[in-house]
Design a protein around this motif. Structure first.
Motif: not given
Ligand code: SF4
Length: 1013
Positions: A50, A52-53, A56-57, A84-85, A87-88, A231-232
């Motif tokens: 991912c 974003f944050c 690192s999903c 996944l949140c 965004k992911g 979130p995750i």
């Molecule tokens: S928590 Fe959301 S933004 Fe962060 S890596 Fe996982 S899917 Fe992406």
């Protein structure tokens, strides 16, 4: 229907959180599987990460005929387990996005339009501008006549969106050019974390890792809304809660995090040190600390010199003229061997433990309550729960994020957690530690590789003008051991620094020329080249041109109105990004006349995470490989495919024409083409001659197996020593490992030693030698991280391989600290060895009970006609503003605002305010309002909510408001940057800006111009 979860996800191909899938039920899933199967039929599954944050999903991309069809969470990845949140889950539409930049574009000086150009044209022009500026402004000697080889009018900003390999390319290019104005997102995100955790424990990273959060008995979340911003990660909090952990949220705003915690405690933004000071006092007064741990593993027993003092808010050594401390006054007392003296009885009045007691005895519950606005019973509820983790059979962890970091006391906010966790014996333990929730997609990696002016990769100082030679650098930067049993790992620094020089300059770097050290740019002492000062100099016309890649300062930095005006002064600017942004479009912002803006702009389309391979490092230091799933869209390129040919063009110009100091650039060990995995190997490092390590022979050109094999004689190279061992001859690229095997001991605490690789040395929990007693026996056998089996350590990779402390050759657990001990007393920071409460630079109160020193005496600020601060308790700005991001939008929002479903979920800028404040101001829910600070105005929609509450501070009501900072004018109708309100003030250690507490006022708007409602 019998089906494994992996099989289920493979069939459905539904790119939503598996948490939701779990609720679907089997019959519905079958129906979905049938329809989804058609969509991904024949598609290849390719793994990515991912973008974003820093959780690192891992994500599975379904690709057919070179097209990205679908993405979904990877159920095998131990951290996200398929979830996944928002965004992911939106990755497909993020990559296949209508708004992506597809071609390079050029804006001529004073022009009102973009023109499409090809890459060749752009590279030629950019290389020419770089050379012209470099030749014209290169400073070979400073005012003292010292060689400095730097160019101050060039700059580089960004980016934690880059992979480790791209970061490494950028760093080498920047140093080769002689650039010193060099910064990126880590500055505004977690620079205070690095400074603070390094001072407390020796390394600046999150101590544990995401999965380990599940092992805590008590979790204190402060300055973070983890459920919405990471979130995750929060599922590991909930897993701890399911196991019986008490989870507490202390934060100005009630949020989804608060809703899932046992209880929420609101406090006034900017008063965290007072809150935590009270907790430290509570632990000491009630003897809740872990005595054996404190005595053996912290510096509690060390004796501080006689010159240390603390009076009425000021530590000794303060110089009011320069607003700095002379930190030599805080030094420890040493014996004839240079070891720090200690008193194991803890009776010496100047031993750290007694100074600590004295310092925090002032933080009474009454005073803390009156400053923070937290009622006494709520304070004590948190204090009692967390103090209980001082029991050796219990573990408590602290989670924090930007709510702690972005303050003029950001470093000391985090120091309070360091002090507390050392007192309670929670560092090095499973379920303990300090979990700094790092944000940006690869901000851990970009910090390790150091896209920052003041450090080089691997947490080593940037060369300074006072260290003219290689020997002088090593002498100034190599500490000696301060305790007899200290490992003092930084004694090896010359090996890592030399290997870095060797990697940068290759065959040109020899012992005879100090490994080309003298060619490098050098900084003058006291000069700050970070964002705040960079933009201040830009505003004052002192910068000419540079690079802004993968970052959007015109939206994300404080006092954005000034940042935007500053950008107007540039002669030329290269912007590389996925989309047009407030930065690239600054010349045509509202109120700007393009015919008066001279800046020549080169706008380059960058590749998305799914379009390039490489590694990223998650917040728990796992180095994870992401594959290239599809070709970059349009003519987009990864950052490596821009910087490598661009530097080659500049080198060609120097070869053909000569110029100023061509040697640095021409001596670089620089490739013809960028190849991500080849660069992963460079980061790990090579042997430059045949060598023998541990009895094994290595040939010249082979990979170095571990950083313990790096040398200071030029026989090895590494672009970042903490990553050495991640790519070896024996095991290959370990960031690609997907092996979930564990021993029963490791399985018990969720340790996955064979999945990817973690720096340093694949160690998963830092300082784990502190999880055992002096004989190597775990304090808590139910949560064993490591144990000594009589011959060797088992469990995690031990933090230092020597036998337990009580053995003949036993060593102390904090191997990076010269004394080998966790630092309750930290004399290395700019603002004091203990954390002390000071008000934010803008505060609604005029005094506080802890001292007469209202705000930090050493916080940093810049001065210009646009840098106005409200006076303390200024009646014009009585309300405290805090800012945050959202689940649906990432940071400045430049990417997520362009994804229709994310924008639909969070469409425009709002301000959260209490019913009480709304009533006082005559504002109704949904009204358009205007917020004003001493620096600017912002329009927003009022969200009147119980989530924000007025607080009783020193007998007076103080109101708080909260605003997201992810909106910008290039997305029509969503509003503009909240950062037009925030001030250009920063922490004295890292200059992280204070965007989490400033003073504003709010009133109902007659009409809105930014929000199309
Ligand atoms: S928590 Fe959301 S933004 Fe962060 S890596 Fe996982 S899917 Fe992406």
């Amino acid at each position: 229907m019998q089906c494994s979860r992996r099989g289920f996800l493979k069939m459905t191909g539904v790119g939503v959180a598996c948490l939701s899938l779990g609720r679907l039920g089997v019959n519905l899933a079958e129906a979905k599987a049938y329809s989804a199967k058609l969509k991904i039929e024949g598609a290849k599954e390719i793994l990515t990460v991912c973008p974003f944050c820093s959780v690192s999903c891992n994500i599975i991309a379904h690709v057919r005929d070179g097209k990205l069809l679908n993405t979904e969470g990877d159920p095998d990845f131990p951290v996200n387990e398929g979830a996944l949140c928002a965004k992911g889950a939106a990755l497909t539409s993020m990559s296949n996005n209508h708004h992506r930049l597809l071609k390079p574009k050029y804006r001529a000086p004073y022009s009102d339009k973009w023109e499409e150009k090809d890459w060749g044209w752009m590279l030629e022009k950019i290389a020419r501008r770089v050379k012209e500026t470099r030749d014209r402004d290169m400073i070979l000697k400073n005012a003292k006549g010292q060689t400095v080889n730097r160019v101050e009018s060039l700059f580089h900003m960004g980016t934690s969106h880059a992979s480790n390999e791209e970061c490494s390319v950028i760093h080498q290019a920047v140093r080769g050019l002689g650039i010193v104005h060099f910064d990126h997102q880590a500055r505004v995100c977690h620079s205070s974390t690095v400074s603070s955790l390094a001072e407390s424990f020796g390394r600046g990273a999150m101590t544990n890792h995401w999965i380990d959060i599940q092992n805590a008995d008590v979790i204190l979340i402060m300055g973070s809304n983890a459920a919405e911003h990471h979130p995750i990660s929060f599922k590991w909090v909930l897993r701890a809660k399911d196991r019986g952990a008490v989870v507490m949220h202390v934060d100005p705003k009630f949020s989804r995090t608060s809703a899932r915690c046992d209880f929420h405690v609101p406090l006034r933004s900017g008063t965290d040190i007072a809150f935590m000071g009270g907790l430290i006092n509570h632990v000491l007064e009630n003897e809740k600390y872990f005595k054996e741990y404190v005595l053996n593993y912290t510096n509690a027993a060390l004796i501080v010199g006689e010159e240390y003092s603390f009076n009425d808010g000021l530590f000794s050594g303060y110089d009011a003229k320069t607003r700095t401390y002379d930190r030599t006054k805080w030094a420890f007392e040493e014996d004839a061997k240079g070891y720090i003296k200690r008193d194991d009885t803890l009776k010496h009045p100047r031993c750290v433990f007694n100074l600590l007691r004295k310092h925090y005895a002032r933080y009474t519950v009454d005073d803390v309550s009156s400053v923070t606005g937290v009622p006494k019973e709520k304070l004590l509820r948190v204090y009692d729960h967390f103090a209980a983790s001082g029991d050796p059979k219990k573990a408590g962890t602290i989670l924090y994020a930007l709510g702690w970091t972005q303050h003029t006391v950001g470093v000391q906010n985090i120091r309070t957690a360091g002090i507390l966790q050392l007192l309670l014996g929670n560092v090095g333990r499973s379920g303990g530690g300090i979990n700094a929730l790092r944000g940006e997609p690869n901000v851990q990696g970009s910090t390790d590789i150091a896209l920052l002016y003041h450090v080089v990769p691997g947490y080593m100082s940037m060369p300074m003008a006072d260290w003219q030679t290689y020997d002088e650098y090593n002498k100034a930067n190599t500490p000696s051991a301060k305790s007899p049993n200290s490992v003092n790992w930084w004694q090896h620094k010359p090996k890592y620094f030399t290997s870095l020089l060797k990697a940068w300059f290759g065959d040109r770097a020899t012992p005879d020329n100090g490994f080309c050290y003298e060619l490098l740019p050098k900084l003058d002492k006291g000069m700050d080249h970070s964002y705040l000062f960079m933009f201040d100099r830009m505003y004052k016309n002192q910068l000419r041109g540079g690079f802004i890649v993968g970052v959007n300062p015109a939206n994300s930095l404080p006092n954005t109105n000034k940042v935007r005006k500053a950008l107007d002064t540039l002669d030329w600017l290269v912007v590389m990004d996925l989309h047009h942004s407030e930065t690239s479009e600054n010349w045509q912002r509202k109120g700007s006349d393009p015919s008066k803006v001279k800046t020549e702009i080169f706008l380059l389309p960058s590749a998305h995470r799914v379009e390039k391979p490489g590694t990223v490092t998650n917040s728990g230091r796992w180095v994870v490989w992401h594959n290239k799933c599809v070709e970059p869209m349009g003519e987009a390129r990864n950052f490596g495919d821009f910087f490598v040919p661009m530097i080659n063009k500049v080198r060609e110009l120097y070869k053909a024409e000569g110029g100023t100091l061509p040697e640095t650039l021409l001596s670089l060990n620089w490739p013809e083409k960028y190849d991500a995995e080849e660069w992963t190997k460079r980061i790990n490092g090579y042997f430059w001659r045949d060598s023998v390590v541990g009895g094994k022979k290595y040939r010249k050109g082979q990979l170095v197996p571990s950083f313990t094999a790096l040398k200071d004689d030029g026989s090895t190279s590494s672009l970042c020593w903490v990553y050495t061992g991640s790519f070896t001859e024996e095991y290959g690229n370990l960031s690609k490992r997907r092996d979930a095997s564990q021993t029963p001991l490791q399985a018990k605490i969720g340790l996955y030693p064979n999945w990817s690789w973690a720096w340093p040395s694949n160690r998963r929990i830092l300082y784990n030698r502190a999880s055992v007693d002096v004989n190597g026996k775990p304090y808590d056998p139910d949560r064993t991280v490591i144990m000594w089996d009589g011959k060797q350590w088992v469990g995690d990779v031990p933090d230092g391989g020597a036998p337990p402390l009580a053995s003949d050759k036993g060593t102390l657990p904090f191997i990076m600290a010269p004394a080998g001990l966790g630092q309750l007393y930290g004399p290395g920071r700019m603002d004091g060895p203990f954390a002390e409460h000071y008000e934010p630079a803008e505060t609604p109160i005029a005094s506080h009970p802890f001292s007469k020193q209202l705000s930090s005496p050493v916080y940093k600020f810049v001065s210009s006609d646009m840098d106005v601060l409200a006076a303390p308790a200024d009646p014009r700005f009585p309300i405290v503003l805090t800012t945050y991001s959202l689940t649906e939008h990432w940071c400045g929002g430049g990417e997520t605002r362009n994804v229709p479903n994310l924008l639909e979920a969070e469409p425009q800028l709002y301000v959260e305010m209490s019913h009480e404040l709304a009533k006082e101001k005559g504002i109704a829910n949904g009204d358009g309002v205007i917020l004003e600070s001493a620096r600017g105005r912002v329009e927003a929609i009022a969200m009147v909510t119980v989530r924000m509450r007025p607080l009783l501070v020193q007998g007076k009501t103080v109101h708080l408001v909260g605003m997201p900072f992810c909106y910008g004018w290039t997305t029509p109708g969503c509003g503009d940057s909240t950062n037009r309100l925030t001030p250009s003030v920063g922490d004295p250690n890292t200059t992280i800006p204070e965007t989490k507490a400033c003073c504003v006022n709010v009133h109902k708007a007659d009409k809105l111009t930014e929000l199309d409602r």
